[in-house]
Write an enzyme that holds these catalytic residues in place. Structure first.
Site, PDB file in Angstrom:
ATOM      1  N   HIS A   1       1.796   4.719  -2.611  1.00 58.48           N
ATOM      2  CA  HIS A   1       1.952   6.151  -2.315  1.00 58.48           C
ATOM      3  C   HIS A   1       3.339   6.634  -2.745  1.00 58.48           C
ATOM      4  O   HIS A   1       3.491   7.682  -3.369  1.00 58.48           O
ATOM      5  CB  HIS A   1       1.832   6.396  -0.797  1.00 58.48           C
TER       6      HIS A   1
ATOM      7  N   GLU B   1      -4.505   8.069  -2.579  1.00 57.87           N
ATOM      8  CA  GLU B   1      -5.098   6.828  -2.083  1.00 57.87           C
ATOM      9  C   GLU B   1      -5.468   5.912  -3.255  1.00 57.87           C
ATOM     10  O   GLU B   1      -5.452   4.686  -3.122  1.00 57.87           O
ATOM     11  CB  GLU B   1      -6.315   7.157  -1.209  1.00 57.87           C
TER      12      GLU B   1
ATOM     13  N   HIS C   1       0.831  -1.208   0.000  1.00 57.67           N
ATOM     14  CA  HIS C   1       0.000   0.000   0.000  1.00 57.67           C
ATOM     15  C   HIS C   1       0.873   1.268   0.000  1.00 57.67           C
ATOM     16  O   HIS C   1       0.723   2.144  -0.856  1.00 57.67           O
ATOM     17  CB  HIS C   1      -0.913  -0.030   1.241  1.00 57.67           C
ATOM     18  N   GLU C   2       1.793   1.330   0.946  1.00 61.33           N
ATOM     19  CA  GLU C   2       2.653   2.516   1.042  1.00 61.33           C
ATOM     20  C   GLU C   2       3.582   2.614  -0.169  1.00 61.33           C
ATOM     21  O   GLU C   2       3.932   3.714  -0.601  1.00 61.33           O
ATOM     22  CB  GLU C   2       3.465   2.508   2.347  1.00 61.33           C
TER      23      GLU C   2
END
Lengths: 333, 333
Positions: free
Chosen positions: B271, B297, B267-268
């Site tokens: 980003h 997001e 997930h990160e």
């Protein structure tokens, strides 16, 4: 009794907090560059550091701030802490008023970029990689010395930045006594062939994780407060303080000769302890940090050499070494 | 062709560099607070952050800077990058001119102090420890909303800070479609008793060091550039960027259910990749970072859910899991 009571001093400290905050940020940026920053971040970091360094200069030499310091200096009945605040700020302003912001900017930026080049050159043992940076830094420091001014020797101007009032002449005076005395000792050692033999421990390899546990256990034994202080890794050990409650040291792990890592920890512990023992009331003020490089080095070397390199100290830390490294068990104290 | 050619824009970007540098420093201070800062350093950090946040506000809303932005906005024939610079700065100035510096200071300081309280409360599962901080933050944000102004709902003012122009009404519109649709799915699942059974893997314990190697190997597989980016540990995972060449993500290690640590890394990574792929020419400019929280997001969830939670992805990372964790070998893909 509170250390700061004069209302003008209080106003001054209130205004100074912003300047201190820039110092705080730059300390963290410096720490991060040497410990965790990804290498490609260097141009961003060097730029930000140079910008903030000149912003700091601008704020502290601004008419508004300078006149407040002058007003404070004329107050009657200041106590020694209050006089200290005025003295330290006046000195800082005097110095920063002499330095052209563009020179300040360039020297800061170059120094930051040089660190990354130095680290790579060090890893590759290639001085030529670092040479152009060093030459530029020397040249910029020569310009700095001219701007700061001096009576006898250009280096006096630079020496003063680290040790207030110390001159090249004073340092020569110290060495003119030390050098012949040390030479006599060396001559005798050489002529009598009296050398201590190297210990096999100096070549014994260690696991980094085990050595880190040794360092942490020794720091714990010495009372290093982990809620106010850290231990990290960098190519050359250093201590830096973000404030009275945030002091950080580093060491390095070369993988052999464990005492090199250990004694650098004890050395930096000395620097850190000096900062950690500053009165919390002085935190975030101009007098909330070590007095000079010399006093600092006195603290660090006291712990490293007077405490650390003694049989008594070895006896105290011996169980830690035996437990974590194991190979020390084969040796007597 | 260079992105910035108009001389007024160039001058503006030159002046902006100092403001960017404060942003850079504050990002690092935020990262450090959540990863490495000793807990007792919180008051110093919160004070410095509040001081620099208001200094940033003062610089960007200064007459000198604002008039330069206005001059830039009147230039003919700006390209889309140059117009972007003017647009983003104008918006930032408009917002910061509405906020009283004292409110900005207090909200920043409270938020920093709240983080440390939250971390301790989280570790102890004790909401009451965090409650007074949260109440104060909510109260200060209410004041912020009033200062920023809104047409329909106070929250619109705050929502706009993260997603330009989005209103509470729009969010309600989205949920008014999603909610009944999800409820229909849930009802059917409940009435038919169709649940996926929990995997024993969700309770299987792992060694933190092994899991860290998994995360690092997966990031390496995904092309995460370690000379421009880092992976660290924090109680709640996040991504932060100091610039285009220094982007940092975190994850956490709870010691069981390895996918929680792994998917937060993926997930990160989403980003971070968004920030890392920004054109280097935009670095240190007002348009050198992600467009909004929503777009961000979208990137992170794409990697986590569309890429990460697929059989194909599991097949690719399977050898890493089997090698480092071992216990996954007992399971089929």
């Amino acid at each position: 009794m509170a250390k700061f009571e004069n209302p003008v001093i209080k106003e001054l400290l209130e205004r100074y907090r912003r300047i201190w905050s820039l110092e705080h940020a730059m300390s963290l940026m410096g720490w991060d560059e040497e410990t965790y920053m990804p290498s490609q971040g260097v141009v961003e970091r060097a730029t930000a550091m140079a910008e903030l360094r000149t912003l700091y200069q601008e704020l502290i030499t601004s008419d508004q701030f300078v006149s407040l310091v002058e007003r404070a200096s004329k107050q009657e009945g200041l106590n020694e802490y209050e006089r200290g605040v005025v003295r330290v700020l006046t000195r800082e302003i005097t110095i920063l008023k002499k330095i052209p912001p563009s020179l300040n900017y360039e020297l800061t930026k170059t120094s930051q970029e040089a660190f990354i080049a130095w680290r790579e050159a060090k890893a590759k043992s290639d001085f030529q990689m670092f040479r152009p940076y060093l030459e530029k830094i020397v040249e910029l420091n020569r310009q700095m010395a001219e701007k700061l001014g001096y009576e006898e020797n250009p280096y006096d101007a630079l020496l003063d930045l680290h040790e207030e009032g110390l001159r090249t002449r004073d340092v020569r005076g110290v060495f003119s006594v030390l050098e012949p005395a040390m030479k006599r000792v060396l001559d005798r050692v050489t002529s009598e062939g009296y050398f201590s033999s190297p210990s096999p421990l100096e070549e014994t390899k260690y696991e980094e994780a085990a050595m880190r546990r040794v360092n942490e256990a020794v720091l714990s034994l010495l009372g290093y407060p982990t809620d106010r202080a850290r231990l990290d890794v960098s190519p050359h050990p250093f201590t830096i303080n973000m404030g009275v409650n945030d002091v950080r040291i580093t060491t390095r792990y070369e993988g052999f000769d464990f005492k090199r890592s250990l004694f650098s920890v004890v050395h930096e512990f000395g620097h850190a302890t000096y900062e950690l023992q500053i009165d919390p009331e002085l935190d975030m003020t101009p007098i909330g940090t070590g007095a000079s490089l010399g006093v600092h080095e006195g603290q660090s070397r006291f712990w490293e050499n007077v405490v650390g390199r003694t049989l008594s100290f070895v006896k105290v830390i011996r169980p830690i070494l035996d437990r974590e490294l194991g190979f020390t068990r084969a040796y007597s104290d």
